[in-house]
Motif scaffolding. Structure first.
Motif, PDB file in Angstrom:
ATOM      1  N   GLY A  35       0.782  -1.231   0.000  1.00 48.61           N
ATOM      2  CA  GLY A  35       0.000   0.000   0.000  1.00 48.61           C
ATOM      3  C   GLY A  35       0.806   1.268   0.000  1.00 48.61           C
ATOM      4  O   GLY A  35       0.314   2.332  -0.360  1.00 48.61           O
ATOM      5  N   ARG A  95      -1.877   2.902  -3.577  1.00 47.87           N
ATOM      6  CA  ARG A  95      -3.252   2.527  -3.931  1.00 47.87           C
ATOM      7  C   ARG A  95      -4.042   3.765  -4.344  1.00 47.87           C
ATOM      8  O   ARG A  95      -4.261   4.661  -3.539  1.00 47.87           O
ATOM      9  CB  ARG A  95      -3.930   1.826  -2.755  1.00 47.87           C
ATOM     10  CG  ARG A  95      -3.224   0.554  -2.331  1.00 47.87           C
ATOM     11  CD  ARG A  95      -3.944  -0.100  -1.161  1.00 47.87           C
ATOM     12  NE  ARG A  95      -3.153  -1.135  -0.540  1.00 47.87           N
ATOM     13  CZ  ARG A  95      -3.022  -2.369  -1.006  1.00 47.87           C
ATOM     14  NH1 ARG A  95      -3.632  -2.725  -2.108  1.00 47.87           N
ATOM     15  NH2 ARG A  95      -2.294  -3.254  -0.359  1.00 47.87           N
ATOM     16  N   TRP A 120      -6.922   5.785  -2.214  1.00 48.34           N
ATOM     17  CA  TRP A 120      -6.930   5.351  -0.822  1.00 48.34           C
ATOM     18  C   TRP A 120      -6.332   6.441   0.060  1.00 48.34           C
ATOM     19  O   TRP A 120      -5.371   7.102  -0.317  1.00 48.34           O
ATOM     20  CB  TRP A 120      -6.105   4.083  -0.650  1.00 48.34           C
ATOM     21  CG  TRP A 120      -6.770   2.833  -1.134  1.00 48.34           C
ATOM     22  CD1 TRP A 120      -7.296   2.618  -2.372  1.00 48.34           C
ATOM     23  CD2 TRP A 120      -6.957   1.635  -0.411  1.00 48.34           C
ATOM     24  NE1 TRP A 120      -7.794   1.347  -2.457  1.00 48.34           N
ATOM     25  CE2 TRP A 120      -7.601   0.724  -1.260  1.00 48.34           C
ATOM     26  CE3 TRP A 120      -6.632   1.228   0.869  1.00 48.34           C
ATOM     27  CZ2 TRP A 120      -7.935  -0.564  -0.860  1.00 48.34           C
ATOM     28  CZ3 TRP A 120      -6.954  -0.052   1.270  1.00 48.34           C
ATOM     29  CH2 TRP A 120      -7.604  -0.938   0.413  1.00 48.34           C
ATOM     30  N   SER A 121      -6.870   6.578   1.252  1.00 44.90           N
ATOM     31  CA  SER A 121      -6.324   7.512   2.229  1.00 44.90           C
ATOM     32  C   SER A 121      -5.275   6.789   3.076  1.00 44.90           C
ATOM     33  O   SER A 121      -5.189   5.553   3.070  1.00 44.90           O
ATOM     34  CB  SER A 121      -7.427   8.051   3.131  1.00 44.90           C
ATOM     35  OG  SER A 121      -7.904   7.009   3.978  1.00 44.90           O
ATOM     36  N   ALA A 176      -5.428   6.580   6.266  1.00 42.55           N
ATOM     37  CA  ALA A 176      -6.207   5.807   7.248  1.00 42.55           C
ATOM     38  C   ALA A 176      -6.685   4.486   6.654  1.00 42.55           C
ATOM     39  O   ALA A 176      -6.627   3.446   7.329  1.00 42.55           O
ATOM     40  CB  ALA A 176      -7.390   6.626   7.744  1.00 42.55           C
ATOM     41  N   ASP A 177      -7.151   4.506   5.404  1.00 44.39           N
ATOM     42  CA  ASP A 177      -7.594   3.267   4.746  1.00 44.39           C
ATOM     43  C   ASP A 177      -6.441   2.272   4.652  1.00 44.39           C
ATOM     44  O   ASP A 177      -6.603   1.080   4.948  1.00 44.39           O
ATOM     45  CB  ASP A 177      -8.114   3.551   3.333  1.00 44.39           C
ATOM     46  CG  ASP A 177      -9.393   4.346   3.304  1.00 44.39           C
ATOM     47  OD1 ASP A 177     -10.133   4.351   4.312  1.00 44.39           O
ATOM     48  OD2 ASP A 177      -9.660   4.985   2.253  1.00 44.39           O
ATOM     49  N   CYS A 178      -5.274   2.768   4.232  1.00 47.02           N
ATOM     50  CA  CYS A 178      -4.106   1.883   4.092  1.00 47.02           C
ATOM     51  C   CYS A 178      -3.648   1.348   5.443  1.00 47.02           C
ATOM     52  O   CYS A 178      -3.276   0.179   5.551  1.00 47.02           O
ATOM     53  CB  CYS A 178      -2.973   2.628   3.396  1.00 47.02           C
ATOM     54  SG  CYS A 178      -3.275   2.963   1.647  1.00 47.02           S
ATOM     55  N   ASP A 181      -5.533   0.830   8.076  1.00 46.41           N
ATOM     56  CA  ASP A 181      -6.497  -0.185   8.498  1.00 46.41           C
ATOM     57  C   ASP A 181      -6.229  -1.524   7.813  1.00 46.41           C
ATOM     58  O   ASP A 181      -6.315  -2.579   8.445  1.00 46.41           O
ATOM     59  CB  ASP A 181      -7.928   0.276   8.202  1.00 46.41           C
ATOM     60  CG  ASP A 181      -8.407   1.362   9.149  1.00 46.41           C
ATOM     61  OD1 ASP A 181      -7.775   1.561  10.215  1.00 46.41           O
ATOM     62  OD2 ASP A 181      -9.409   2.026   8.817  1.00 46.41           O
ATOM     63  N   LEU A 182      -5.896  -1.480   6.535  1.00 47.77           N
ATOM     64  CA  LEU A 182      -5.599  -2.707   5.800  1.00 47.77           C
ATOM     65  C   LEU A 182      -4.275  -3.316   6.262  1.00 47.77           C
ATOM     66  O   LEU A 182      -4.134  -4.537   6.352  1.00 47.77           O
ATOM     67  CB  LEU A 182      -5.537  -2.421   4.294  1.00 47.77           C
ATOM     68  CG  LEU A 182      -5.250  -3.614   3.398  1.00 47.77           C
ATOM     69  CD1 LEU A 182      -6.375  -4.646   3.487  1.00 47.77           C
ATOM     70  CD2 LEU A 182      -5.058  -3.168   1.961  1.00 47.77           C
ATOM     71  N   HIS A 183      -3.314  -2.484   6.592  1.00 47.79           N
ATOM     72  CA  HIS A 183      -1.973  -2.936   6.970  1.00 47.79           C
ATOM     73  C   HIS A 183      -1.915  -3.515   8.388  1.00 47.79           C
ATOM     74  O   HIS A 183      -1.074  -4.364   8.684  1.00 47.79           O
ATOM     75  CB  HIS A 183      -0.990  -1.765   6.832  1.00 47.79           C
ATOM     76  CG  HIS A 183       0.433  -2.171   6.898  1.00 47.79           C
ATOM     77  ND1 HIS A 183       1.062  -2.882   5.900  1.00 47.79           N
ATOM     78  CD2 HIS A 183       1.370  -1.976   7.863  1.00 47.79           C
ATOM     79  CE1 HIS A 183       2.314  -3.103   6.240  1.00 47.79           C
ATOM     80  NE2 HIS A 183       2.531  -2.573   7.427  1.00 47.79           N
ATOM     81  N   ALA A 215      -3.013  -0.029  13.617  1.00 49.18           N
ATOM     82  CA  ALA A 215      -2.840   1.255  12.925  1.00 49.18           C
ATOM     83  C   ALA A 215      -2.213   2.274  13.879  1.00 49.18           C
ATOM     84  O   ALA A 215      -1.301   3.018  13.507  1.00 49.18           O
ATOM     85  CB  ALA A 215      -4.181   1.758  12.393  1.00 49.18           C
TER      86      ALA A 215
END
Length: 128
Positions: free
Chosen positions: A70, A85, A88-89, A91-93, A95-97, A104
Motif C-alpha cells: 500500500g 493505492r 486510498w487515504s 487511514a484506509d491503508c 487499516d488494511l496494513h 494502525a
C-alpha cells in the motif's frame, strides 16, 4: 522487512510528514532510536542485530519496485513516503496494513518516534 517499511511509510504520512532527509547515517540513527523505543519491535524478529537501521535502509530502497503493497518510499535528496493505492487515504491503508503484530495506532506511534529522531530541518511537513 517489507511489512515494516510499508508500515513506517504510512506512520510517517499519518503525521503529516511528506519527507525526511535521505542522509543514510541520519536516517539509520532515527530508525535505530525509534526501533529501540517501539513496543511492537519484538513482533518483527527478522529486524534485529546491532544495526536494524541498515536493514531498514536496504528495505526502503527496494520498496519502490514492490507490488501488492500500500505504500513505499521514493529516495532522492529526500526520502518521501507515498501511497500506491489509487484513491486510498492513509487511514484506509493503515487499516488494511494493521494485523496482530501492530495496529494502525502502533504504526502511527512508530512514525512519531522515527520523526522525533531527526533535527527539525531534516523533516519536511505537508503544506510547508
Amino acid at each position: 522487512m517489507k511489512h515494516v517499511v510499508e508500515g513506517l511509510a504510512l506512520g510517517v504520512l499519518a503525521r503529516d510528514v511528506e519527507a525526511v532527509t535521505s542522509a543514510k547515517m541520519e536516517l539509520e540513527f532515527a530508525f535505530n532510536s525509534a526501533w529501540r523505543k517501539w513496543s511492537r519491535a519484538p513482533e518483527f524478529p527478522n529486524i534485529g542485530g546491532h544495526d536494524p537501521g541498515n536493514v531498514f535502509w536496504i528495505g526502503m530502497g527496494r520498496s519502490e519496485t514492490r507490488r501488492g503493497v500500500g505504500a513505499a518510499w521514493a529516495r532522492g535528496q529526500w526520502s518521501e513516503p507515498y501511497i500506491l493505492r489509487d484513491g486510498w487515504s492513509v487511514a484506509d491503508c493503515l487499516d488494511l496494513h494493521a494485523d496482530e503484530r501492530a495496529s494502525a495506532g502502533d504504526w502511527k506511534n512508530l512514525g512519531r518516534l522515527f520523526i522525533e529522531g531527526f533535527k527539525p530541518e531534516k523533516v519536511r511537513y505537508a503544506g510547508s
